[in-house]
Motif scaffolding. Structure first.
Motif, PDB file in Angstrom:
ATOM      1  N   ASP A  48      63.248 118.299-100.968  1.00 46.97           N
ATOM      2  CA  ASP A  48      63.036 118.206 -99.467  1.00 46.97           C
ATOM      3  C   ASP A  48      61.720 117.838 -99.627  1.00 46.97           C
ATOM      4  O   ASP A  48      60.177 118.411-100.333  1.00 46.97           O
ATOM      5  CB  ASP A  48      62.674 119.892 -98.979  1.00 46.97           C
ATOM      6  CG  ASP A  48      62.285 120.228 -97.495  1.00 46.97           C
ATOM      7  OD1 ASP A  48      61.705 119.041 -97.053  1.00 46.97           O
ATOM      8  OD2 ASP A  48      61.701 121.607 -97.765  1.00 46.97           O
ATOM      9  N   THR A  49      61.335 116.425 -99.450  1.00 49.76           N
ATOM     10  CA  THR A  49      59.868 115.893 -99.572  1.00 49.76           C
ATOM     11  C   THR A  49      60.032 114.713 -98.540  1.00 49.76           C
ATOM     12  O   THR A  49      61.028 113.938 -97.971  1.00 49.76           O
ATOM     13  CB  THR A  49      59.537 115.574-100.729  1.00 49.76           C
ATOM     14  OG1 THR A  49      58.424 114.766-100.705  1.00 49.76           O
ATOM     15  CG2 THR A  49      60.793 114.219-101.337  1.00 49.76           C
ATOM     16  N   SER A  50      59.023 113.735 -98.428  1.00 54.56           N
ATOM     17  CA  SER A  50      58.907 112.784 -97.432  1.00 54.56           C
ATOM     18  C   SER A  50      57.768 111.316 -98.278  1.00 54.56           C
ATOM     19  O   SER A  50      57.077 111.884 -98.756  1.00 54.56           O
ATOM     20  CB  SER A  50      58.540 113.156 -96.382  1.00 54.56           C
ATOM     21  OG  SER A  50      57.086 113.407 -96.393  1.00 54.56           O
TER      22      SER A  50
ATOM     23  N   GLY B  98      53.891 105.609-110.758  1.00 60.71           N
ATOM     24  CA  GLY B  98      53.376 107.094-110.809  1.00 60.71           C
ATOM     25  C   GLY B  98      52.425 108.044-111.546  1.00 60.71           C
ATOM     26  O   GLY B  98      51.565 106.304-112.762  1.00 60.71           O
ATOM     27  N   ASN B  99      52.914 108.801-112.145  1.00 66.83           N
ATOM     28  CA  ASN B  99      51.476 109.074-113.749  1.00 66.83           C
ATOM     29  C   ASN B  99      52.604 109.131-115.202  1.00 66.83           C
ATOM     30  O   ASN B  99      52.917 110.120-115.036  1.00 66.83           O
ATOM     31  CB  ASN B  99      51.581 110.221-113.407  1.00 66.83           C
ATOM     32  CG  ASN B  99      50.593 111.369-113.597  1.00 66.83           C
ATOM     33  OD1 ASN B  99      50.303 110.477-114.746  1.00 66.83           O
ATOM     34  ND2 ASN B  99      49.863 112.376-113.919  1.00 66.83           N
ATOM     35  N   THR B 100      51.805 108.371-115.919  1.00 70.07           N
ATOM     36  CA  THR B 100      52.672 107.908-117.012  1.00 70.07           C
ATOM     37  C   THR B 100      51.922 108.886-118.310  1.00 70.07           C
ATOM     38  O   THR B 100      51.901 108.114-119.182  1.00 70.07           O
ATOM     39  CB  THR B 100      53.135 106.219-117.474  1.00 70.07           C
ATOM     40  OG1 THR B 100      51.932 105.540-117.230  1.00 70.07           O
ATOM     41  CG2 THR B 100      54.049 106.278-116.004  1.00 70.07           C
TER      42      THR B 100
ATOM     43  N   ALA C  53      46.799 109.680-112.216  1.00 72.54           N
ATOM     44  CA  ALA C  53      47.267 111.309-111.446  1.00 72.54           C
ATOM     45  C   ALA C  53      47.564 110.999-110.460  1.00 72.54           C
ATOM     46  O   ALA C  53      48.845 111.576-109.890  1.00 72.54           O
ATOM     47  CB  ALA C  53      46.267 112.127-112.067  1.00 72.54           C
ATOM     48  N   ASN C  54      46.058 110.640-109.866  1.00 75.91           N
ATOM     49  CA  ASN C  54      46.659 110.816-108.196  1.00 75.91           C
ATOM     50  C   ASN C  54      45.694 110.140-107.913  1.00 75.91           C
ATOM     51  O   ASN C  54      44.665 110.021-108.422  1.00 75.91           O
ATOM     52  CB  ASN C  54      46.137 112.486-107.950  1.00 75.91           C
ATOM     53  CG  ASN C  54      46.399 112.768-106.190  1.00 75.91           C
ATOM     54  OD1 ASN C  54      45.848 111.905-105.664  1.00 75.91           O
ATOM     55  ND2 ASN C  54      47.360 113.888-106.450  1.00 75.91           N
ATOM     56  N   LEU C  55      45.747 109.506-106.482  1.00 75.13           N
ATOM     57  CA  LEU C  55      45.080 108.017-106.274  1.00 75.13           C
ATOM     58  C   LEU C  55      43.748 109.206-105.295  1.00 75.13           C
ATOM     59  O   LEU C  55      42.647 108.044-105.728  1.00 75.13           O
ATOM     60  CB  LEU C  55      45.847 107.276-104.981  1.00 75.13           C
ATOM     61  CG  LEU C  55      44.854 106.346-104.634  1.00 75.13           C
ATOM     62  CD1 LEU C  55      44.580 105.177-105.888  1.00 75.13           C
ATOM     63  CD2 LEU C  55      45.754 105.462-103.897  1.00 75.13           C
TER      64      LEU C  55
HETATM   65  O1  UT7 Z   1      48.019 114.297-115.272  1.00 74.07           O
HETATM   66  C1  UT7 Z   1      47.970 115.575-114.958  1.00 74.07           C
HETATM   67  C2  UT7 Z   1      47.288 115.947-114.191  1.00 74.07           C
HETATM   68  N1  UT7 Z   1      47.627 116.275-113.042  1.00 74.07           N
HETATM   69  C3  UT7 Z   1      46.465 115.616-111.822  1.00 74.07           C
HETATM   70  O2  UT7 Z   1      45.792 115.307-111.906  1.00 74.07           O
HETATM   71  C4  UT7 Z   1      47.111 116.139-110.462  1.00 74.07           C
HETATM   72  C5  UT7 Z   1      46.692 117.014-110.167  1.00 74.07           C
HETATM   73  N2  UT7 Z   1      46.941 117.806-108.199  1.00 74.07           N
HETATM   74  C6  UT7 Z   1      47.695 116.999-107.618  1.00 74.07           C
HETATM   75  O3  UT7 Z   1      48.100 115.282-107.709  1.00 74.07           O
HETATM   76  C7  UT7 Z   1      48.528 117.538-106.251  1.00 74.07           C
HETATM   77  O4  UT7 Z   1      47.371 118.944-106.391  1.00 74.07           O
HETATM   78  C8  UT7 Z   1      49.339 117.234-106.550  1.00 74.07           C
HETATM   79  C9  UT7 Z   1      49.794 116.313-105.611  1.00 74.07           C
HETATM   80  C10 UT7 Z   1      50.167 117.836-106.973  1.00 74.07           C
HETATM   81  C11 UT7 Z   1      49.706 118.818-104.464  1.00 74.07           C
HETATM   82  O5  UT7 Z   1      49.455 118.681-104.023  1.00 74.07           O
HETATM   83  P1  UT7 Z   1      48.183 119.342-102.857  1.00 74.07           P
HETATM   84  O6  UT7 Z   1      47.654 118.949-101.819  1.00 74.07           O
HETATM   85  O7  UT7 Z   1      47.437 120.101-103.662  1.00 74.07           O
HETATM   86  O8  UT7 Z   1      49.619 120.618-102.090  1.00 74.07           O
HETATM   87  P2  UT7 Z   1      49.791 122.065-102.667  1.00 74.07           P
HETATM   88  O9  UT7 Z   1      50.136 121.760-104.271  1.00 74.07           O
HETATM   89  O10 UT7 Z   1      48.381 122.259-102.443  1.00 74.07           O
HETATM   90  O11 UT7 Z   1      50.632 121.901-101.637  1.00 74.07           O
HETATM   91  C12 UT7 Z   1      50.275 121.894 -99.679  1.00 74.07           C
HETATM   92  C13 UT7 Z   1      51.958 122.380 -99.356  1.00 74.07           C
HETATM   93  C14 UT7 Z   1      52.534 122.954 -99.877  1.00 74.07           C
HETATM   94  O12 UT7 Z   1      53.574 123.698 -99.037  1.00 74.07           O
HETATM   95  P3  UT7 Z   1      53.020 124.548 -98.231  1.00 74.07           P
HETATM   96  O13 UT7 Z   1      52.748 126.176 -99.420  1.00 74.07           O
HETATM   97  O14 UT7 Z   1      51.816 124.829 -97.396  1.00 74.07           O
HETATM   98  O15 UT7 Z   1      54.035 125.393 -96.612  1.00 74.07           O
HETATM   99  C15 UT7 Z   1      53.915 122.435-100.821  1.00 74.07           C
HETATM  100  O16 UT7 Z   1      55.191 123.317-101.000  1.00 74.07           O
HETATM  101  O17 UT7 Z   1      53.084 120.702 -99.939  1.00 74.07           O
HETATM  102  C16 UT7 Z   1      54.096 121.545-100.060  1.00 74.07           C
HETATM  103  N3  UT7 Z   1      54.586 119.948-101.970  1.00 74.07           N
HETATM  104  C17 UT7 Z   1      54.926 119.272-101.291  1.00 74.07           C
HETATM  105  N4  UT7 Z   1      55.592 118.704-100.021  1.00 74.07           N
HETATM  106  C18 UT7 Z   1      56.292 117.640 -99.833  1.00 74.07           C
HETATM  107  C19 UT7 Z   1      53.918 120.209-102.555  1.00 74.07           C
HETATM  108  N5  UT7 Z   1      54.219 119.125-102.957  1.00 74.07           N
HETATM  109  C20 UT7 Z   1      55.242 118.410-102.104  1.00 74.07           C
HETATM  110  C21 UT7 Z   1      55.813 117.416-102.292  1.00 74.07           C
HETATM  111  N6  UT7 Z   1      56.396 116.854-101.218  1.00 74.07           N
HETATM  112  N7  UT7 Z   1      55.840 116.142-103.523  1.00 74.07           N
END
Ligand code: UT7
Length: 335
Positions: A28-30, A290-292, A263-265
């Motif tokens: 479940d993602t988009s 992506g993040n390699t 890691a994240n744009l």
């Molecule tokens: O290289 C290693 C270092 N890593 C990083 O630098 C990663 C840093 N963090 C991030 O890049 C971001 O925190 C993520 C991309 C991992 C997550 O993004 P976010 O904006 O922080 O989202 P979140 O974890 O706060 O989740 C927000 C919502 C949640 O749903 P609810 O609880 O609001 O209903 C998640 O379940 O987004 C949901 N969600 C997703 N929805 C669709 C989390 N992942 C996904 C997904 N597709 N892939």
């Protein structure tokens, strides 16, 4: 004085191209969520059933870099491999890469600093060059992360981000009075935040290295508190960039290109905003790969050299933050 110069670069991405759309069929993602929250549009994962390991990906990238340098594996004084996804726990993948290259007797090191593996490894290589312990070094960042990912809705935060790939550089010692090549670096660690991003199990520390309970709880998949890592990155990357400016007596205007860990744009765009950096002075390729992890910066470097975007005299800043947590940066001047 000996200076560390990048003589050549190479990259390898596996053949399986995985788009966001394809991931929507599995969990479940988009596409909109992934692009908006991470910038990623697609990534490469090794084919299911492939017998390749991280050292194989490293080997493919290394051959390209060695070919461009005109070096044979036997010419090397040292092999360094940065990875957080080694083929096996023991021995290190550096030794496996050495064997694949047929670089008989050449010492091989592993660097286990994850997203900052390239920065740490580059500093280690520079120390070998400056101390004249090595003249020719092969340094590779490689990851095969897709096999560690659980591609399910519950794990969609990590599943959409991490990817496979390898980037290699050949580093040569050059005797010169000019300030070129590896100029300076600053690296930090804060193990107090070890829990925010980890592949915690199986582990010896758990008492029983592997158990049915670990498998049933699926504790052997990566865990990431993405929000905390994100917040840490957007504050510490500008801070370490400013530390580097001070150390090297440079300012934003002196840097021709900023290459950050991919890691994240949004992390990289926040850095650009805070530091008031023009858009054309930042390079990002997370959209396509992506993040390699340890491979992101050397893959960027290979693309930039290939596109002739790094010219003699250009000063670049490499920066990253990740598991550990560890963070830091390197200033490099193109020869
Ligand atoms: O290289 C290693 C270092 N890593 C990083 O630098 C990663 C840093 N963090 C991030 O890049 C971001 O925190 C993520 C991309 C991992 C997550 O993004 P976010 O904006 O922080 O989202 P979140 O974890 O706060 O989740 C927000 C919502 C949640 O749903 P609810 O609880 O609001 O209903 C998640 O379940 O987004 C949901 N969600 C997703 N929805 C669709 C989390 N992942 C996904 C997904 N597709 N892939």
């Amino acid at each position: 004085m000996k200076r560390s110069i990048i003589k050549s670069t190479g990259r390898y991405l596996p053949e399986r191209h995985v788009t966001n759309e394809q991931l929507t069929e599995i969990m479940d993602t988009s596409n909109e969520w992934i692009v908006q929250r991470t910038g990623i549009e697609a990534r490469y994962w090794v084919e299911e059933g492939s017998s390749d390991g991280t050292s194989d990906l490293a080997h493919y990238a290394a051959r390209k870099a060695l070919g461009k340098a005109g070096w044979e594996p036997a010419d090397l004084d040292l092999i360094v491999l940065a990875t957080m996804t080694p083929d096996v726990n023991v021995p290190g993948s550096g030794a496996l890469l050495q064997n694949l290259l047929g670089a008989k007797g050449v010492p091989a090191l592993d660097i286990r600093q994850q997203c900052t593996g390239f920065l740490h490894g580059f500093e280690v290589c520079d120390a070998y060059i400056r101390s004249e312990k090595a003249e020719k070094i092969l340094f590779v960042g490689a990851e095969l992360q897709s096999r560690y990912l659980k591609v399910t809705t519950a794990n969609r935060d990590t599943a959409v981000i991490f990817a496979d790939g390898a980037g290699a550089i050949c580093i040569e010692g050059k005797e010169t009075d000019e300030e070129v090549g590896f100029i300076t670096s600053i690296l930090h660690a804060d193990g107090g935040h070890a829990d925010v991003l980890k592949f915690g199990l199986p582990a010896q520390k758990a008492g029983n290295p592997i158990s049915v309970e670990i498998l049933e709880n699926e504790d052997h998949f990566p865990y990431m508190d993405g929000k905390t890592v994100f917040k840490t990155a957007v504050t510490r990357l500008p801070r370490v960039a400013n530390e580097l400016f001070k150390k090297a007596n440079l300012s934003v205007d002196d840097i021709d290109l900023f290459i950050l860990h991919q890691a994240n744009l949004r992390i990289n765009e926040s850095f650009r905003d805070r530091m008031k950096i023009p858009e054309d002075k930042m390079y990002n390729n997370i959209q396509r790969y992506g993040n390699t992890t340890a491979a992101t910066i050397p893959i960027c470097l290979d693309e930039l050299y290939e596109a002739n975007r790094l010219k003699s005299g250009d000063t670049i800043m490499l920066l990253g933050l990740g598991a550990g947590i560890t963070w830091g940066g390197v200033i490099y001047k193109v020869d």
